[in-house]
Design a protein around this motif. Structure first.
Motif, PDB file in Angstrom:
ATOM      1  N   ASP A   1      -6.091   5.112  -5.679  1.00  0.00           N
ATOM      2  CA  ASP A   1      -5.546   6.296  -6.339  1.00  0.00           C
ATOM      3  C   ASP A   1      -4.762   5.828  -7.563  1.00  0.00           C
ATOM      4  O   ASP A   1      -3.991   4.865  -7.470  1.00  0.00           O
ATOM      5  N   PRO A   2      -4.908   6.486  -8.713  1.00  0.00           N
ATOM      6  CA  PRO A   2      -4.162   6.055  -9.904  1.00  0.00           C
ATOM      7  C   PRO A   2      -2.656   6.240  -9.772  1.00  0.00           C
ATOM      8  O   PRO A   2      -1.890   5.624 -10.508  1.00  0.00           O
ATOM      9  N   ASP A   3      -2.220   7.066  -8.810  1.00  0.00           N
ATOM     10  CA  ASP A   3      -0.793   7.297  -8.601  1.00  0.00           C
ATOM     11  C   ASP A   3      -0.236   6.317  -7.574  1.00  0.00           C
ATOM     12  O   ASP A   3       0.430   6.706  -6.620  1.00  0.00           O
TER      13      ASP A   3
ATOM     14  N   GLN B   1      -7.463  -4.793 -10.804  1.00  0.00           N
ATOM     15  CA  GLN B   1      -8.089  -3.505 -10.520  1.00  0.00           C
ATOM     16  C   GLN B   1      -7.536  -2.854  -9.246  1.00  0.00           C
ATOM     17  O   GLN B   1      -7.514  -1.628  -9.139  1.00  0.00           O
ATOM     18  N   ASN B   2      -7.116  -3.663  -8.262  1.00  0.00           N
ATOM     19  CA  ASN B   2      -6.658  -3.050  -7.014  1.00  0.00           C
ATOM     20  C   ASN B   2      -5.139  -3.090  -6.833  1.00  0.00           C
ATOM     21  O   ASN B   2      -4.633  -2.777  -5.762  1.00  0.00           O
ATOM     22  N   GLY B   3      -4.401  -3.439  -7.879  1.00  0.00           N
ATOM     23  CA  GLY B   3      -2.947  -3.311  -7.805  1.00  0.00           C
ATOM     24  C   GLY B   3      -2.192  -4.606  -7.683  1.00  0.00           C
ATOM     25  O   GLY B   3      -1.307  -4.752  -6.825  1.00  0.00           O
TER      26      GLY B   3
ATOM     27  N   SER C   1       3.998  -3.449  -9.835  1.00  0.00           N
ATOM     28  CA  SER C   1       2.600  -3.576  -9.422  1.00  0.00           C
ATOM     29  C   SER C   1       1.795  -2.440 -10.019  1.00  0.00           C
ATOM     30  O   SER C   1       2.305  -1.338 -10.239  1.00  0.00           O
ATOM     31  N   GLY C   2       0.535  -2.728 -10.281  1.00  0.00           N
ATOM     32  CA  GLY C   2      -0.348  -1.753 -10.901  1.00  0.00           C
ATOM     33  C   GLY C   2      -0.982  -0.830  -9.873  1.00  0.00           C
ATOM     34  O   GLY C   2      -0.808  -0.982  -8.662  1.00  0.00           O
ATOM     35  N   ALA C   3      -1.727   0.127 -10.368  1.00  0.00           N
ATOM     36  CA  ALA C   3      -2.421   1.083  -9.499  1.00  0.00           C
ATOM     37  C   ALA C   3      -3.652   0.440  -8.865  1.00  0.00           C
ATOM     38  O   ALA C   3      -4.257  -0.482  -9.427  1.00  0.00           O
TER      39      ALA C   3
END
Length: 252
Positions: free
Chosen positions: A116-118, A150-152, A208-210
């Motif tokens: 999820d982008p959020d 890509q996966n955070g 951390s990323g989305a």
């Protein structure tokens, strides 16, 4: 005796890097049995928080967002089989090298992101979720899946890039996150395979990323302190604080 026990897990160079930059990375140091053990309680950690949110009739509790991101803590108290890793030889070696002869388990939690982008998590120090007056502690960010941007992935700001080695004030935002950095440095992404441990000080700024994939990104977080950190008013321990090493001897 395992291969990990036969060799020095953390090198002198890595300890020097921890002092100078606040972090080091141990790639692929967790074997398949321990990795499966840590993964085995991940869904339980999600289910426990989902049940709490359902019972309260909400989609968010603190920094947790149902179906998106989970910070489910103290799971080992209900899944005691995890203790064999928490207080096992890998974590013993790391704690001895970083903290010395005294180490307490401070905090334990699963950090899980759904696709999820959020699911981003804002710039912070782990110390920012405690209070100002405490000794910095050790965070061990354990990848249960291969971690990519890509996966955070976690992004670190080493001391030389942030210019900061001590606690700084955090500002709360609407998601429940506490933020301490508003600059333009994107940070250093840590891309590691499952079974790796990212070790960093509680004063290292990170985010951390989305998770933009269709699979979960699962991390197991263990934090250890060289002393008992009390709550802000000094009346009780802030976290778990089970003794692990006491004067060089294993206590648990």
């Amino acid at each position: 005796m395992t291969q990990t026990e036969k060799t020095q897990l953390v090198s002198d160079e890595q300890i020097a890097q921890y002092v100078d930059e606040g972090y080091f990375v141990l790639e692929s140091v967790i074997g398949p049995e321990d990795l499966e053990l840590l993964r085995s309680a991940a869904q339980f950690s999600i289910d426990r928080l989902d049940a709490a949110m359902d019972a309260a009739g909400v989609d968010r509790i603190g920094i947790n967002a149902k179906g998106k991101r989970y910070f489910s803590n103290m799971i080992y108290q209900q899944r005691p089989e995890l203790r064999s890793f928490i207080f096992g030889p890998i974590m013993e070696q790391i704690c001895r090298r970083v903290l010395g002869e005294n180490a307490y388990l401070f905090w334990e939690q699963y950090v899980i992101k759904a696709g999820d982008p959020d699911t981003t998590f804002a710039w912070h120090q782990d110390s920012g979720y405690v209070h100002e007056n405490h000794t910095p502690y050790l965070t061990c960010w354990i990848a249960l899946d291969d971690v990519t941007e890509q996966n955070g992935s976690v992004y670190l700001l080493p001391y030389s890039r942030s210019g900061i080695k001590s606690y700084i004030k955090h500002v709360p935002i609407e998601t429940g996150d506490r933020v301490c950095y508003f600059g333009s440095d994107p940070g250093m992404p840590v891309i590691v395979p499952a079974g790796s441990i990212v070790c960093f000080s509680s004063t290292v700024i990170h985010r951390s990323g989305a998770n933009l994939t269709d699979k979960l990104r699962q991390v197991y977080l263990l934090q250890y302190s060289p002393e008992v950190i009390m709550n802000a008013d000094g009346t009780a321990p802030h976290g778990s604080f089970e003794p692990f090493l006491v004067d060089g001897e294993v206590a648990s």
